[in-house]
Design an enzyme around this catalytic site. Structure first.
Site, PDB file in Angstrom:
ATOM      1  N   HIS A 158       0.752  -1.161  -0.047  1.00  0.00           N
ATOM      2  CA  HIS A 158      -0.005   0.068  -0.057  1.00  0.00           C
ATOM      3  C   HIS A 158       1.011   1.092   0.035  1.00  0.00           C
ATOM      4  O   HIS A 158       1.878   1.300   0.490  1.00  0.00           O
ATOM      5  CB  HIS A 158      -1.053  -0.251   1.230  1.00  0.00           C
ATOM      6  CG  HIS A 158      -0.305   0.103   2.446  1.00  0.00           C
ATOM      7  ND1 HIS A 158      -0.102   1.139   3.209  1.00  0.00           N
ATOM      8  CD2 HIS A 158       0.160  -0.969   3.307  1.00  0.00           C
ATOM      9  CE1 HIS A 158       0.592   1.053   4.404  1.00  0.00           C
ATOM     10  NE2 HIS A 158       0.746  -0.300   4.413  1.00  0.00           N
ATOM     11  N   GLU A 204      -4.950   1.379   2.966  1.00  0.00           N
ATOM     12  CA  GLU A 204      -4.700   0.523   4.001  1.00  0.00           C
ATOM     13  C   GLU A 204      -4.715   1.121   5.395  1.00  0.00           C
ATOM     14  O   GLU A 204      -5.166   0.242   6.433  1.00  0.00           O
ATOM     15  CB  GLU A 204      -3.392  -0.571   3.503  1.00  0.00           C
ATOM     16  CG  GLU A 204      -3.002  -1.831   4.387  1.00  0.00           C
ATOM     17  CD  GLU A 204      -2.634  -1.432   5.565  1.00  0.00           C
ATOM     18  OE1 GLU A 204      -2.646  -2.352   6.414  1.00  0.00           O
ATOM     19  OE2 GLU A 204      -2.001  -0.459   5.912  1.00  0.00           O
ATOM     20  N   GLU A 205      -4.176   1.893   5.683  1.00  0.00           N
ATOM     21  CA  GLU A 205      -3.988   2.367   7.058  1.00  0.00           C
ATOM     22  C   GLU A 205      -5.476   2.880   7.533  1.00  0.00           C
ATOM     23  O   GLU A 205      -5.648   3.129   8.771  1.00  0.00           O
ATOM     24  CB  GLU A 205      -3.248   3.670   6.884  1.00  0.00           C
ATOM     25  CG  GLU A 205      -1.805   3.495   6.554  1.00  0.00           C
ATOM     26  CD  GLU A 205      -1.088   2.607   7.494  1.00  0.00           C
ATOM     27  OE1 GLU A 205      -1.725   2.270   8.583  1.00  0.00           O
ATOM     28  OE2 GLU A 205       0.415   1.999   7.293  1.00  0.00           O
ATOM     29  N   HIS A 303       4.611   3.706  12.754  1.00  0.00           N
ATOM     30  CA  HIS A 303       3.612   4.774  12.451  1.00  0.00           C
ATOM     31  C   HIS A 303       3.888   6.116  13.233  1.00  0.00           C
ATOM     32  O   HIS A 303       3.133   6.956  13.923  1.00  0.00           O
ATOM     33  CB  HIS A 303       2.253   4.165  13.345  1.00  0.00           C
ATOM     34  CG  HIS A 303       1.483   3.412  12.428  1.00  0.00           C
ATOM     35  ND1 HIS A 303       0.114   2.920  12.742  1.00  0.00           N
ATOM     36  CD2 HIS A 303       1.598   2.847  11.122  1.00  0.00           C
ATOM     37  CE1 HIS A 303      -0.136   1.993  11.864  1.00  0.00           C
ATOM     38  NE2 HIS A 303       0.663   2.102  10.765  1.00  0.00           N
TER      39      HIS A 303
END
Length: 971
Positions: A158, A204-205, A303
């Protein structure tokens, strides 16, 4: 202490201490190196046109800013990727799909069986098809036919990031890996046999939205297998941490540096690891078979702003790229029917059915793969063969009168009657359980103490915790072994310890075998191999008893001197080494040397301190060369076999070096397997406490692994010198003090605090919140805007076991030309447009028109669950039988994602009013999200937190948006 030159491998203190320590260090050090040191990256992968320097430059371009789905830079990244694909594609047939059409509506189940979340998402995926040399152009979807027969291979990554992460390893490395795979497989002479579908998905996140959107594209029906490239850490080695079956895993086996363990897959199955990747959509929704490869350390950078090229490396890029290349070569070259199971039904890909597998690497260089059924068969075989072998061996020993184990005495028959000769074979049978209980209780106690006093120390110092537990276990176990050996010395300490370990492992293998059958836990291979090793070592220990004399012969030679005193000095008499009190004749001889006895020798360093006893050397061995008043000369044939300390006299017949074979069978392989598993467990969990994981569970698992890794030393610890245990005692003292008093975070191991700003667009109330462990209060106190305020702190409703603290923060400027110096009704109110009406005929149905400025993500939050929804004018809005728009218990949240900016949604929702009066309406809030933190000044509260929070704090996003603006509705 000197090693006897004649036998440096004798079962004595110095050889045992040195050899066992060297073996453990020689295995643990390479395990640590392999786990933490990534193999050096070459400039180019040999025999390919893959260019690592080019891939690294692409990674730097990709990560030059935050690029979540709901950001302007996300569109820039997408356009750049299309340009790079066009520049890298070679001579082989390649088709690029810029998918700006696929929309998907689906639902996610809620926690605990409650109402879930519904999603409407408009995809912006990039799909690249590289035609395989064996692909039938008449069978693929462009001809309007459903693909059958040989399917393609999907490789996925992604290209979106989180709002405050640059996405270098999550998932930039995966993206540039796919770019290089496109370059390789589309170049002349390298066309794959099976076609390749390369998916660069977006979203995706935000709950795997990109993969869900791919399910609606026609190319989604073409692949049968897949390789998913992900990042759950921020560097290190790329780990194979999930796989659907044995057959697909074999394609990874040819990787130059394989790295992974099926234990991680079991953790996902059992819900121990709660993270999600696109793997879930490909397997559960699309029915494909494949692999999940991801970075997994260090979790503290995952992240965050430290997920950038500065904190990863070319070596990590090379590790994932080389593994992906070899895996794709294996999958695309397999033209068998292994991955083809017939025509697709109900929209699922006909990928066939694989077998459950077991897989693990060895030192990052070799990779073992076999079926779970094979593991089950091996486990059942060992459960039967193991005890049977020992029982048969013990029976034979009994028949030949050599079963000294479990023997207390042996009757001696002579002319004057029967006497009982002490064998002392029971001695030492109970010491292993006692020692294990105390040593294990010590490390479990440390787990509770650390959890109570300083639970987060593991976040920055996991190896300090390991050192504390290992040293504590070793010191307690050594003291117990030495004390038991001093009080009741026995030659069977080693045998009984291994026998007890055998029994415990056999019981554990029974449980493991049941789990292998159902629910198909594959990580039990660790127990199976552990039991196999202890079985072999225990068998050798039993075979060792065949070297002993028959008990009847031993009894005869012990009792012979009583009937014939002259026989006491006869060569070949075992009585010369007996451990018995002196006879009356011997005592008289000692007291009156002139009465037929030898003169007393002058005391030497070998003389017993208590006098009158058997003399021992400083090695605690009885000396056969210098007889004392009660020690006769041993048989010449046995002069090189010594009795250790005050152990039983018959032990001089035992082989002196066979312990080494037992140790090498028992310790090294379990140490390798469990050592790798322990390191994997540490890497995966030690920085997850900031996510709300239970620290006690982590520390208790470390205590159990400490026991398992060190248990092979237990049969030999009574031969250890004091040097290593005393050193470990100092290590224990130092690490315990550090672990209980040190501050648990640092700049390189930061604490994650989750940021979210909420604005009530009706009233203008603005709240900023940070969510995390109790240290969050100290972090907030360092922020200028929080000065003079007392943050409101409550248990978080979004993140389990964390604390949510909020205060009145700096107002956001996420919408251009916002006038913050005017009343809220003129400043915020036009950020979001809402029109909500109920069905005029009184149905439990309502229509919403929603639009937000400078955003393409909004959501509806309901106080009562809805059971259905539709988005007006959405392309491909037809009902897909694979997906439910609302879960079984309805949905209390509907998330709306648009591929265009500032578009309006016309949404119709329906709720169930059964049991209620239909006049009861629907209330809740409409929320729009802003996630773009690239522009300075857009979210001052976030910038303040990043600038003024302590250096040991990392600010990350709590939800999909950084700022949420909302308005209430009632229909």
């Amino acid at each position: 202490m000197k090693i006897p030159l004649s036998n440096p491998s004798a079962f004595s203190e110095t050889p045992v201490t040195i050899i066992t320590s060297i073996v453990y260090l020689a295995l643990i050090i390479p395990l640590l190196i392999v786990h933490h040191v990534v193999p050096e990256a070459p400039g180019q992968i040999a025999g390919t046109n893959v260019d690592l320097a080019e891939a690294w430059l692409d990674l730097q371009t990709l990560t030059n800013g935050f690029h979540p789905y709901n950001s302007r830079r996300n569109d820039v990244v997408r356009d750049w990727l299309l340009q790079r694909i066009d520049a890298l594609r070679g001579d082989n047939p390649v088709v690029v799909f810029s998918d700006m059409v696929s929309n998907v509506s689906f639902s996610e189940a809620g926690r605990g069986g409650g109402p879930g979340v519904s999603v409407y998402f408009e995809g912006t995926n990039i799909i690249i098809y590289i035609r395989g040399s064996e692909d039938d152009p008449e069978q693929w979807y462009l001809k309007g036919k459903r693909p059958q027969g040989k399917g393609a291979v999907l490789v996925n990554a992604h290209y979106d990031s989180v709002p405050v992460g640059f996405g270098a390893t999550d998932d930039g490395v995966g993206v540039v890996t796919i770019l290089q795979l496109i370059k390789y497989f589309s170049s002349s002479g390298r066309q794959p046999k099976r076609g390749i579908v390369a998916l660069l998905n977006n979203g995706e996140e935000d709950w795997l939205n990109g993969a869900w959107a791919f399910t609606k594209h026609p190319m989604s029906r073409f692949p049968h297998t897949f390789l998913n490239l992900e990042g759950a850490g921020a560097g290190g080695r790329a780990t194979l941490f999930r796989s659907t079956d044995t057959e697909v895993t074999r394609s990874y086996q040819n990787s130059k540096y394989p790295f992974g363990n099926v234990v991680s897959a079991d953790a996902f199955k059992r819900g121990i690891i709660r993270s999600g990747t696109d793997y879930s959509v490909f397997t559960e929704v699309m029915g494909m078979r494949g692999l999940d490869v991801a970075f997994m350390e260090p979790r503290a950078r995952y992240h965050t702003t430290q997920d950038d090229t500065r904190h990863t490396s070319r070596a990590s890029l090379h590790h994932m790229l080389s593994a992906a290349l070899s895996t794709m070569q294996g999958l695309t070259s397999d033209m068998s029917s292994t991955f083809d199971g017939g025509n697709a039904e109900k929209g699922k890909v006909p990928s066939g059915k694989g077998t459950d597998g077991v897989w693990f690497d060895l030192f990052g260089s070799a990779f073992a793969v076999f079926r779970l059924n094979t593991l089950f068969a091996m486990s059942v075989t060992l459960l039967v063969v193991g005890p049977s072998t020992l029982i048969v061996t013990a029976t034979i020993l009994y028949k030949v009168d050599k079963l000294y184990l479990f023997s207390s005495s042996k009757h001696h028959h002579h002319a004057e009657g029967d006497d009982s000769v002490a064998i002392q074979g029971w001695r030492g049978i109970s010491r292993w359980p006692i020692i294990m209980v105390f040593a294990t209780a010590a490390v479990i106690g440390l787990a509770f103490i650390t959890t109570t006093v300083n639970p987060h120390i593991i976040s920055s110092s996991p190896y300090s915790v390991w050192s504390m537990m290992i040293s504590a276990w070793m010191v307690v176990a050594w003291i117990g072994s030495i004390a038991a050996d001093f009080v009741r010395p026995t030659a069977f300490h080693r045998t009984y310890a291994m026998l007890w370990t055998f029994i415990v492992c056999w019981l554990a293998l029974v449980v493991a075998t049941v789990l292998e059958r159902n629910p198909k836990i594959a990580g039990t291979y660790l127990i199976m191999f552990y039991f196999a090793c202890i079985f072999l070592a225990t068998s050798v220990s039993f075979f060792e008893l065949f070297g002993l004399p028959r008990k009847s012969v031993y009894a005869d030679e012990i009792e012979a001197p009583k009937a014939n005193p002259i026989a006491r000095s006869r060569p070949g008499s075992i009585s010369s080494a007996r451990l018995m009190a002196p006879t009356e004749e011997e005592q008289t001889t000692r007291q009156n040397p002139d009465n037929g006895g030898d003169d007393e020798e002058d005391p030497t360093e070998s003389t017993s301190l208590l006098g009158g006893g058997r003399r021992t050397t400083f090695k605690r061995y009885s000396s056969p060369h210098r007889p004392g008043p009660t020690d006769e000369i041993m048989p010449e044939s046995k002069t090189n076999r010594l009795i250790y300390g005050s152990e039983q006299a018959w032990s001089n017949s035992l082989p002196s070096s066979l312990w080494l074979l037992e140790f090498l069978l028992l310790a090294p392989f379990p140490l390798i397997l469990f050592g790798q598993a322990a390191l994997l467990f540490t890497t995966a969990t030690y920085q997850t406490l900031a996510d709300g994981n239970d620290p006690l569970l982590i520390y208790l698992l470390m205590a159990v692994l400490t026991l398992v890794i060190l248990a092979p030393l237990a049969p030999f610890l009574h031969r250890y010198t004091y040097h290593i245990p005393m050193f470990l005692l100092l290590v224990f003292a130092g690490t315990t003090i550090y672990n209980l008093t040190a501050f648990p975070f640092s700049e390189s191991n930061r604490l994650k605090l989750y940021f979210l700003q909420k604005v009530d667009l009706d009233s203008g109330i603005n709240n900023v919140s940070l969510t995390g462990v109790p240290f969050v209060r100290g972090a907030i106190s360092s922020l200028p805007s929080a000065a003079g305020q007392k943050p409101l702190c409550f248990p978080s409703t979004l993140r389990r076991d964390l604390t949510d603290c909020s205060w009145n923060g700096l107002p956001p400027r996420v919408v251009p030309n916002t006038h913050l110096d005017v009343p809220p009704e003129f400043g915020y109110v036009d950020w979001l447009t809402l029109n909500a009406t109920r069905d005029p005929h009184g149905k439990t149905e309502a229509h919403f028109h929603i639009s937000g400025q400078n955003t393409r993500a909004c959501k509806l939050v309901f106080h009562r669950p809805i059971v259905d929804f539709s988005v007006e004018g959405a392309a491909d809005e037809g009902r897909d039988q694979r997906f439910q728009k609302a879960s079984e218990y309805g949905s209390k949240e509907l998330r709306l994602w648009s591929r265009t900016w500032e578009r309006g949604w016309d949404v119709t929702v329906r709720w169930d009013a059964s049991g209620d009066d239909e006049s009861n309406g629907l209330d809740g809030r409409v929320v729009c999200l802003w996630s773009d933190a690239n522009d300075s000044g857009a979210i001052p509260a976030l910038e303040e937190a990043m600038r003024f929070a302590p250096s040991w704090v990392a600010i990350v996003n709590n939800q999909n948006g950084l700022v949420e603006g909302s308005k209430a509705f009632l229909v």
